[in-house]
Scaffold this motif. Structure first.
Motif, PDB file in Angstrom:
ATOM      1  N   ASP A   1       0.832  -1.201   0.000  1.00  0.00           N
ATOM      2  CA  ASP A   1       0.000   0.000   0.000  1.00  0.00           C
ATOM      3  C   ASP A   1       0.867   1.251   0.000  1.00  0.00           C
TER       4      ASP A   1
ATOM      5  N   LYS B   1       4.364   6.259  -5.208  1.00  0.00           N
ATOM      6  CA  LYS B   1       4.325   6.585  -6.633  1.00  0.00           C
ATOM      7  C   LYS B   1       3.420   7.789  -6.884  1.00  0.00           C
ATOM      8  N   LYS B   2       2.270   7.811  -6.212  1.00  0.00           N
ATOM      9  CA  LYS B   2       1.352   8.943  -6.356  1.00  0.00           C
ATOM     10  C   LYS B   2       1.982  10.232  -5.824  1.00  0.00           C
TER      11      LYS B   2
ATOM     12  N   LYS C   1       2.433   1.980  -3.446  1.00  0.00           N
ATOM     13  CA  LYS C   1       1.495   2.640  -4.355  1.00  0.00           C
ATOM     14  C   LYS C   1       1.367   4.121  -4.017  1.00  0.00           C
ATOM     15  N   GLN C   2       1.301   4.414  -2.724  1.00  0.00           N
ATOM     16  CA  GLN C   2       1.178   5.810  -2.297  1.00  0.00           C
ATOM     17  C   GLN C   2       2.413   6.615  -2.662  1.00  0.00           C
TER      18      GLN C   2
END
Length: 354
Positions: A35, A41-42, A38-39
């Protein structure tokens, strides 16, 4: 063409999100770190957007020293040497606001420092509100009681990094009699609970061989450490006598890949080989520092600021003229004796701030 900041960002992302070896024996953290990956990358994309659209430099890492209070009195402590005004210390509500704003702007990693950060009432309540952000909690570990460890074990994104100086005589000499024994007991308890934790070791010319050329790091890994921050001593009190020698610095940086390959722990050298990223990563090129009194500073070891976050949002403060001038002229920051190029050039920085 990859810029130095993009390279630093990519390296940090790979270290924290892609290299899963440090999660060995900690399977309960695997889903959480997927998780977080993914964060990150954002957040990287958001930082790139702000730089492109608004010419706003947002660092991947924000360091917040939330208090100067401490339950120890360590020799050479930079926080003590700076003599911050206790009466001007930020309340927990301000700290929470700054963390909220930093996450919204794309900061990927927030490092919580002190003093002893666990002496700031309510800090863990603030941190657990951000479940997809990595919080690196630099602590002496002595206040990791049952309540605190329950929060850390439940959230799994607040990682305690416990300070040591080496073996028992070296640690107790700087931190106080009995500290090493108590710290080891806490680490063993965290390991029994399968919690993710690490160590922070200040490297001096006196303990360099004991840390690097011995089985010391092997021992840390055996007792459950999943990360080791190896931090070059910075003479905040002006005492350069125990700084690493040039030969030791060169040897340490040449060994980075070897240490990374050898251990399942994350091995993080600070400042590390900054030349790889085009020089000093302070002033927002890689990280920024917020002092306990709210000053936005280039680095924890260089307390120069032209703006205070008590007076404005973080996004406004990131437009600091002083920080921009340091970034624009970072090639002038040459380190010689200490572990910090900014402290070596403090007169130049003070001149920029006039």
């Amino acid at each position: 063409m990859t810029t130095p900041l993009e390279l630093f960002d990519e390296t940090m992302t790979e270290m924290l999100a892609k290299n899963k070896r440090f999660l060995l024996q900690r399977p309960s953290y695997a889903i959480k770190f997927m998780d977080i990956a993914k964060q990150m990358k954002k957040q990287s994309a958001e930082r790139a957007r702000l730089l492109h659209d608004e010419n706003l430099t947002v660092p991947p890492i924000l360091i917040i020293s939330i208090t100067n209070d401490c339950n120890l009195s360590c020799t050479g402590c930079y926080a003590c040497a700076q003599h911050r005004n206790k009466a001007e210390e930020m309340p927990i509500s301000e700290i929470g606001r700054i963390i909220n704003e930093s996450v919204d702007l794309g900061v990927s990693v927030v490092m919580i420092a002190g003093g002893e950060p666990l002496m700031k009432e309510g800090i863990l309540d603030i941190l657990q509100k951000h479940s997809s952000t990595i919080f690196v909690l630099f602590t002496n570990g002595l206040l990791l009681d049952t309540k605190a460890t329950e929060i850390l074990n439940r959230t799994k994104n607040i990682i305690p990094i416990i300070s040591l100086e080496g073996d028992q005589p070296t640690t107790d000499n700087r931190r106080g009699n009995g500290v090493y024994k108590n710290t080891m007991q806490i680490m063993h308890r965290l390991n029994e609970d399968k919690m993710l934790f690490g160590s922070s070791i200040t490297l001096t010319k006196n303990n360099f061989n004991d840390i690097i050329h011995s089985d010391y790091l092997d021992h840390l890994q055996q007792i459950g450490n999943r990360a080791a921050f190896l931090i070059e001593y910075v003479p905040a009190d002006g005492n350069f006598d125990i700084c690493l020698t040039e030969d030791q610095k060169s040897e340490l940086r040449s060994m980075e890949d070897e240490l990374t390959a050898k251990y399942d722990m994350l091995i993080i050298l600070l400042p590390g080989d900054e030349e790889r990223y085009g020089g000093c990563m302070a002033a927002g090129r890689g990280f920024l520092h917020v002092s306990s009194t709210g000053a936005l500073e280039a680095c924890p070891f260089a307390p120069f600021s032209d703006l205070n976050l008590k007076d404005m949002p973080l996004k406004t403060a990131l437009q600091s003229k002083l920080l921009r001038e340091i970034r624009d002229q970072h090639h002038l920051l040459k380190e010689s004796r200490g572990g910090c190029a900014l402290i070596e050039n403090k007169e130049w920085i003070a001149g920029l701030n006039q």
